[in-house]
Design a protein around this motif. Sequence first.
Motif, PDB file in Angstrom:
ATOM      1  N   MET A   1       0.891  -1.292  -0.033  1.00 39.20           N
ATOM      2  CA  MET A   1      -0.158  -0.042  -0.003  1.00 39.20           C
ATOM      3  C   MET A   1       0.961   1.175  -0.133  1.00 39.20           C
ATOM      4  SD  MET A   1      -3.067   0.722   2.601  1.00 39.20           S
ATOM      5  CE  MET A   1      -3.018   2.272   3.482  1.00 39.20           C
ATOM      6  N   ARG A   2       0.440   2.144  -0.741  1.00 41.85           N
ATOM      7  CA  ARG A   2       1.233   3.537  -0.836  1.00 41.85           C
ATOM      8  C   ARG A   2       0.778   4.319   0.107  1.00 41.85           C
ATOM      9  NH1 ARG A   2       1.570   4.465  -7.487  1.00 41.85           N
ATOM     10  NH2 ARG A   2       3.011   2.800  -8.018  1.00 41.85           N
ATOM     11  N   LEU A   3       1.825   5.015   0.706  1.00 38.21           N
ATOM     12  CA  LEU A   3       1.213   5.875   1.518  1.00 38.21           C
ATOM     13  C   LEU A   3       1.194   7.488   0.958  1.00 38.21           C
ATOM     14  CD1 LEU A   3       3.752   5.498   4.548  1.00 38.21           C
ATOM     15  CD2 LEU A   3       1.335   4.920   4.260  1.00 38.21           C
ATOM     16  N   ILE A   4       1.956   7.916  -0.132  1.00 38.15           N
ATOM     17  CA  ILE A   4       1.907   9.024  -0.824  1.00 38.15           C
ATOM     18  C   ILE A   4       1.261   8.633  -2.078  1.00 38.15           C
ATOM     19  CG2 ILE A   4       3.134  10.935  -1.671  1.00 38.15           C
ATOM     20  CD1 ILE A   4       5.059  10.689   0.425  1.00 38.15           C
ATOM     21  N   LYS A   5       0.330   9.496  -2.410  1.00 38.80           N
ATOM     22  CA  LYS A   5      -0.445   9.392  -3.933  1.00 38.80           C
ATOM     23  C   LYS A   5      -0.608  10.707  -4.620  1.00 38.80           C
ATOM     24  CE  LYS A   5      -3.386   5.612  -2.815  1.00 38.80           C
ATOM     25  NZ  LYS A   5      -4.627   4.775  -2.675  1.00 38.80           N
ATOM     26  N   ILE A   6      -0.547  10.836  -5.855  1.00 39.96           N
ATOM     27  CA  ILE A   6      -0.782  11.994  -6.699  1.00 39.96           C
ATOM     28  C   ILE A   6      -2.259  11.965  -7.317  1.00 39.96           C
ATOM     29  CG2 ILE A   6      -0.028  12.995  -8.645  1.00 39.96           C
ATOM     30  CD1 ILE A   6       2.165  12.556  -6.748  1.00 39.96           C
ATOM     31  N   SER A   7      -3.109  13.061  -7.117  1.00 40.10           N
ATOM     32  CA  SER A   7      -4.347  13.132  -7.415  1.00 40.10           C
ATOM     33  C   SER A   7      -4.387  14.264  -8.274  1.00 40.10           C
ATOM     34  CB  SER A   7      -5.313  13.148  -6.125  1.00 40.10           C
ATOM     35  OG  SER A   7      -4.909  14.363  -5.498  1.00 40.10           O
ATOM     36  N   ARG A   8      -5.501  14.368  -9.040  1.00 39.32           N
ATOM     37  CA  ARG A   8      -5.793  15.401 -10.167  1.00 39.32           C
ATOM     38  C   ARG A   8      -7.265  15.495 -10.160  1.00 39.32           C
ATOM     39  NH1 ARG A   8      -3.243  15.707 -15.726  1.00 39.32           N
ATOM     40  NH2 ARG A   8      -1.911  14.225 -14.519  1.00 39.32           N
ATOM     41  N   LYS A   9      -7.514  16.840  -9.909  1.00 40.91           N
ATOM     42  CA  LYS A   9      -9.087  17.283  -9.504  1.00 40.91           C
ATOM     43  C   LYS A   9      -8.999  18.814 -10.427  1.00 40.91           C
ATOM     44  CE  LYS A   9      -9.982  15.479  -5.140  1.00 40.91           C
ATOM     45  NZ  LYS A   9     -10.498  15.673  -3.901  1.00 40.91           N
ATOM     46  N   THR A  10     -10.147  18.761 -10.939  1.00 41.27           N
ATOM     47  CA  THR A  10     -10.391  20.038 -11.956  1.00 41.27           C
ATOM     48  C   THR A  10     -12.016  20.557 -11.136  1.00 41.27           C
ATOM     49  OG1 THR A  10      -9.670  18.882 -13.884  1.00 41.27           O
ATOM     50  CG2 THR A  10     -11.256  20.738 -14.207  1.00 41.27           C
ATOM     51  N   ARG A  11     -11.789  21.956 -11.055  1.00 41.06           N
ATOM     52  CA  ARG A  11     -12.922  22.701 -10.500  1.00 41.06           C
ATOM     53  C   ARG A  11     -12.795  23.963 -11.327  1.00 41.06           C
ATOM     54  NH1 ARG A  11     -10.865  24.743  -4.788  1.00 41.06           N
ATOM     55  NH2 ARG A  11      -9.424  26.141  -5.443  1.00 41.06           N
ATOM     56  N   LEU A  12     -14.255  24.646 -11.270  1.00 43.81           N
ATOM     57  CA  LEU A  12     -14.476  25.935 -11.764  1.00 43.81           C
ATOM     58  C   LEU A  12     -13.879  27.069 -10.930  1.00 43.81           C
ATOM     59  CD1 LEU A  12     -15.939  26.669 -14.408  1.00 43.81           C
ATOM     60  CD2 LEU A  12     -18.073  27.134 -13.171  1.00 43.81           C
ATOM     61  N   GLU A  13     -13.300  27.889 -11.579  1.00 41.54           N
ATOM     62  CA  GLU A  13     -12.760  29.197 -10.955  1.00 41.54           C
ATOM     63  C   GLU A  13     -12.885  30.339 -11.500  1.00 41.54           C
ATOM     64  OE1 GLU A  13      -8.653  28.996  -9.848  1.00 41.54           O
ATOM     65  OE2 GLU A  13      -8.811  27.291  -8.287  1.00 41.54           O
ATOM     66  N   HIS A  14     -12.997  31.436 -11.015  1.00 41.03           N
ATOM     67  CA  HIS A  14     -13.234  32.754 -11.625  1.00 41.03           C
ATOM     68  C   HIS A  14     -11.818  33.363 -11.618  1.00 41.03           C
ATOM     69  CE1 HIS A  14     -17.304  32.489 -10.636  1.00 41.03           C
ATOM     70  NE2 HIS A  14     -16.992  32.014  -9.340  1.00 41.03           N
ATOM     71  N   ARG A  15     -11.511  33.714 -12.794  1.00 44.19           N
ATOM     72  CA  ARG A  15     -10.145  34.243 -13.315  1.00 44.19           C
ATOM     73  C   ARG A  15     -10.427  35.647 -13.947  1.00 44.19           C
ATOM     74  NH1 ARG A  15      -5.540  31.628 -11.353  1.00 44.19           N
ATOM     75  NH2 ARG A  15      -6.226  29.658 -10.782  1.00 44.19           N
ATOM     76  N   HIS A  16      -9.040  36.453 -13.921  1.00 46.66           N
ATOM     77  CA  HIS A  16      -9.122  37.723 -14.566  1.00 46.66           C
ATOM     78  C   HIS A  16      -7.851  37.699 -15.183  1.00 46.66           C
ATOM     79  CE1 HIS A  16      -8.622  41.994 -14.819  1.00 46.66           C
ATOM     80  NE2 HIS A  16      -9.927  42.060 -15.098  1.00 46.66           N
ATOM     81  N   THR A  17      -7.772  38.285 -16.502  1.00 46.32           N
ATOM     82  CA  THR A  17      -6.509  38.749 -17.339  1.00 46.32           C
ATOM     83  C   THR A  17      -6.747  40.424 -17.855  1.00 46.32           C
ATOM     84  OG1 THR A  17      -7.554  37.869 -19.247  1.00 46.32           O
ATOM     85  CG2 THR A  17      -6.266  36.275 -18.101  1.00 46.32           C
ATOM     86  N   VAL A  18      -5.738  40.608 -18.159  1.00 42.95           N
ATOM     87  CA  VAL A  18      -5.738  42.087 -18.796  1.00 42.95           C
ATOM     88  C   VAL A  18      -6.500  42.171 -20.060  1.00 42.95           C
ATOM     89  CG1 VAL A  18      -4.545  44.220 -19.601  1.00 42.95           C
ATOM     90  CG2 VAL A  18      -3.687  42.582 -17.502  1.00 42.95           C
ATOM     91  N   LYS A  19      -6.381  41.260 -21.128  1.00 42.93           N
ATOM     92  CA  LYS A  19      -6.838  40.962 -22.297  1.00 42.93           C
ATOM     93  C   LYS A  19      -8.254  40.659 -22.302  1.00 42.93           C
ATOM     94  CE  LYS A  19      -2.490  40.158 -25.090  1.00 42.93           C
ATOM     95  NZ  LYS A  19      -1.768  39.309 -25.844  1.00 42.93           N
ATOM     96  N   MET A  20      -8.780  39.760 -21.460  1.00 40.22           N
ATOM     97  CA  MET A  20     -10.031  39.134 -21.541  1.00 40.22           C
ATOM     98  C   MET A  20     -11.087  39.714 -20.621  1.00 40.22           C
ATOM     99  SD  MET A  20      -9.506  35.145 -22.608  1.00 40.22           S
ATOM    100  CE  MET A  20     -11.069  34.650 -22.455  1.00 40.22           C
ATOM    101  N   GLY A  21     -10.344  40.235 -19.407  1.00 42.19           N
ATOM    102  CA  GLY A  21     -11.314  40.594 -18.164  1.00 42.19           C
ATOM    103  C   GLY A  21     -11.567  39.538 -17.404  1.00 42.19           C
ATOM    104  N   ALA A  22     -12.727  39.265 -16.982  1.00 43.10           N
ATOM    105  CA  ALA A  22     -13.119  38.386 -15.835  1.00 43.10           C
ATOM    106  C   ALA A  22     -13.763  37.139 -16.737  1.00 43.10           C
ATOM    107  CB  ALA A  22     -13.980  38.906 -14.850  1.00 43.10           C
ATOM    108  N   PHE A  23     -13.608  36.089 -16.278  1.00 40.72           N
ATOM    109  CA  PHE A  23     -14.084  34.726 -17.054  1.00 40.72           C
ATOM    110  C   PHE A  23     -13.856  33.500 -15.988  1.00 40.72           C
ATOM    111  CE2 PHE A  23      -9.608  34.878 -18.024  1.00 40.72           C
ATOM    112  CZ  PHE A  23      -9.414  33.516 -17.971  1.00 40.72           C
ATOM    113  N   ASP A  24     -14.754  32.535 -16.305  1.00 43.11           N
ATOM    114  CA  ASP A  24     -14.859  31.370 -15.507  1.00 43.11           C
ATOM    115  C   ASP A  24     -14.228  30.305 -16.264  1.00 43.11           C
ATOM    116  OD1 ASP A  24     -16.464  32.404 -13.605  1.00 43.11           O
ATOM    117  OD2 ASP A  24     -18.081  31.671 -14.494  1.00 43.11           O
TER     118      ASP A  24
END
Length: 64
Positions: A1-24
């Motif tokens: 049994m491994r003690l340390i595992k690598i997990s991958r999760k995806t979730r929706l976040e609110h972001r902001h860039t100079v060119k596009m403005g706010a987006f999800d």
Amino acid sequence: MRLIKISRKTRLEHRHTVKMGAFDTKVTYIKQTLLNLIPLKTLHKYRETYYGKIKDCEDCVLAK
């Protein structure tokens, strides 16, 4: 049994860039966990653009 595992999760976040403005966007986190319960550290986080290009999350700022 491994003690340390690598997990991958995806979730929706609110972001902001100079060119596009706010987006999800879907952000994927790759985390290292102990016994799949306790998160140790975030190894990498990235997002996929509308056109399918993968970008690192360091180029956009969180919008609050």
